[in-house]
Design an enzyme around this catalytic site. Structure first.
Site, PDB file in Angstrom:
ATOM      1  CB  SER A 102      -0.967  -0.040   1.186  1.00  0.00           C
ATOM      2  OG  SER A 102      -1.950   0.959   1.073  1.00  0.00           O
ATOM      3  CG  ASP A 244      -2.454   4.212  -1.605  1.00  0.00           C
ATOM      4  OD1 ASP A 244      -3.136   4.083  -2.642  1.00  0.00           O
ATOM      5  OD2 ASP A 244      -2.524   3.429  -0.640  1.00  0.00           O
ATOM      6  CG  ASP A 248      -5.888   0.869  -0.933  1.00  0.00           C
ATOM      7  OD1 ASP A 248      -5.064   1.807  -0.810  1.00  0.00           O
ATOM      8  OD2 ASP A 248      -5.926  -0.098  -0.140  1.00  0.00           O
TER       9      ASP A 248
END
Length: 450
Positions: A102, A244, A248
């Site tokens: 992430s 990012d 998401d």
């Protein structure tokens, strides 16, 4: 019961250090394949990844595991996490995998899992996977030699995602005359986001869209808005979008370079959907980190706000339980269940841009829906997250909470993905909130070394 491998967002760690090693990733592939394969289905897994260097290694290891378990692996290449969830459903797969950490730096990586419905796996499913991971690899039932799976690269998947994102807007909505800077964080959206915005008619200036395996989330994207703010000022853009590394989550900046966080973005979408009759059951779901100002804003409009633990999976679970269609986090995870099963930064940004076009307001005016209550948040790196259970720390937390009473909130929690304790105090008196947080950080640091 505490889980051994899964955190709040899959399995995560430093690349080439357990559990992010090729041998363990292969075992994950075998374990998940064994759990999800069925003679009644296609025995199909879709695997996406972001742009960090270690994704190549982990992708190959996962493919070895899944094919050994008898599943065919469909490789999507670098693609946003929400695209994996969408394509898991579209390609009728039994399981979806995203290789990503992430918003973390390149040296971290992770494995996120989605069920055939496109939703992240339940705690119960993850517990079953952990039980298989704890067994000896020789005990896992591999496919016989005639049923070993195949691997295939999927062509055109990124364009399917772009069309899916565009279809979340009415066909008559165009972004003509908007100058938009989009920061792709040198991550998984580097192709999809600029292309989707351009196809909708915007003038697009893409930055941090040249991933090299090392620069994902490096002083860019939703974790560092400096370069986005500078570019918005430089080109006199109407708005900036910060995604990012895996796409998401999203934050935005207005034409003045001021940050617009997830709470303000949620407020914009919720208010618009409420006015147009699209908001389900007059409520939204956020986490304990969302600002009290958002709660007050919604309350004034007769809307409910339900809070969950931190983590978009918990937001989604509550949304499904309450049948709400908007949820998210102040960090920028925004889930719009009319379209998505997980956070989707591009889709959320498109909804805000549609509101901007309809209202004909500048971003600075549109996204100032409420005045945030002062919220002081600090992170403390710790050696032992159990420091929060020590009696003196517990006593200090109780005292601070009682001091705040109903006029504020205190939240102290261990991160599910990092060796960090987060301390947040929220209330109208900024100076007092800062003092409370600083005192608790000092106390935690002292007891962490006991």
């Amino acid at each position: 019961m505490a889980r051994k491998y899964f955190g709040t967002d899959g399995i995560r760690g430093k690349a080439n250090i357990f559990p992010m090693t090729p041998d363990f990733a292969m075992k994950v592939g075998i374990a998940v394949g064994v759990l999800f394969r069925s003679k009644a289905t296609s025995r199909r897994v879709v695997i996406g990844k972001d742009t960090r260097l270690s994704c190549y290694m982990l992708e190959n290891a996962l493919v070895a595991g899944f094919t050994a378990a008898g599943m065919d692996a469909f490789l999507l290449g670098p693609i946003p996490t929400p695209a994996v969830a969408m394509l898991c459903r579209s390609l009728r797969a039994d399981i979806g995998v995203m290789i990503s950490a992430s918003h973390n730096a390149f040296y971290d990586n992770g494995i996120k899992l989605f069920g055939p419905d496109g939703f992240k796996l339940s705690d119960e499913k993850e517990t079953k996977i952990e039980a298989l991971l704890d067994s000896d690899i020789s005990e896992l039932p591999l496919a016989n030699c005639e049923e070993i799976g195949r691997a295939k690269r999927v062509e055109g998947d990124i364009y399917r995602y772009i069309e899916y994102a565009k279809r979340t807007l009415p066909r008559d909505v165009r972004l003509d005359a908007l100058r938009i800077v989009v920061d792709c964080a040198n991550g998984a959206t580097y192709k999809a986001a600029p292309r989707a915005l351009w196809e909708l008619g915007a003038e697009v200036i893409a930055i941090n869209d040249e991933p090299n395996g090392f620069n994902i989330n490096q002083e860019c994207g939703s974790t560092d808005l400096t370069s986005l703010r500078n570019k918005v000022h430089e080109v006199r853009a109407d708005v900036g979008i910060a995604l990012d590394g895996d796409g998401d989550r999203v934050l935005m900046v207005d034409e003045k370079g001021q940050m617009i966080d997830g709470d303000q973005l949620i407020a914009v979408i919720a208010e618009h959907w409420h006015k147009t009759g699209r908001l389900h059951h007059k409520g939204i779901v956020t986490t304990v980190m969302s600002n009290l100002g958002l709660e007050r804003f919604l309350s004034e409009k007769g809307l409910k706000l339900i809070r969950t633990d931190v983590g978009d999976r918990y937001v989604v679970d509550m949304m499904r339980q309450k049948k709400y269609n908007i949820g998210g986090e102040s960090s920028g995870h925004i889930i719009l269940s009319d379209f998505c099963t997980t956070g989707d930064g591009l889709v959320a940004a498109l909804q805000v841009l549609a509101c901007m076009k309809e209202s004909q307001q500048p971003m600075s005016q549109l996204c100032k829906r409420f005045e945030p209550v002062p919220q002081i948040l600090k992170n403390k790196v710790v050696h032992n997250k159990n420091v929060l259970q020590k009696s003196e720390v517990q006593a200090a937390l109780t005292k601070a909470s009682e001091h705040l009473g109903k006029e504020g909130r205190l939240l102290v929690r261990a991160s599910g993905t990092e060796p960090v304790i987060r301390v947040m105090a929220e209330g109208d008196d900024r100076k007092a909130m800062t003092a409370i947080v600083d005192d608790l950080i000092t106390l935690i640091a002292r007891h962490d070394h006991d």
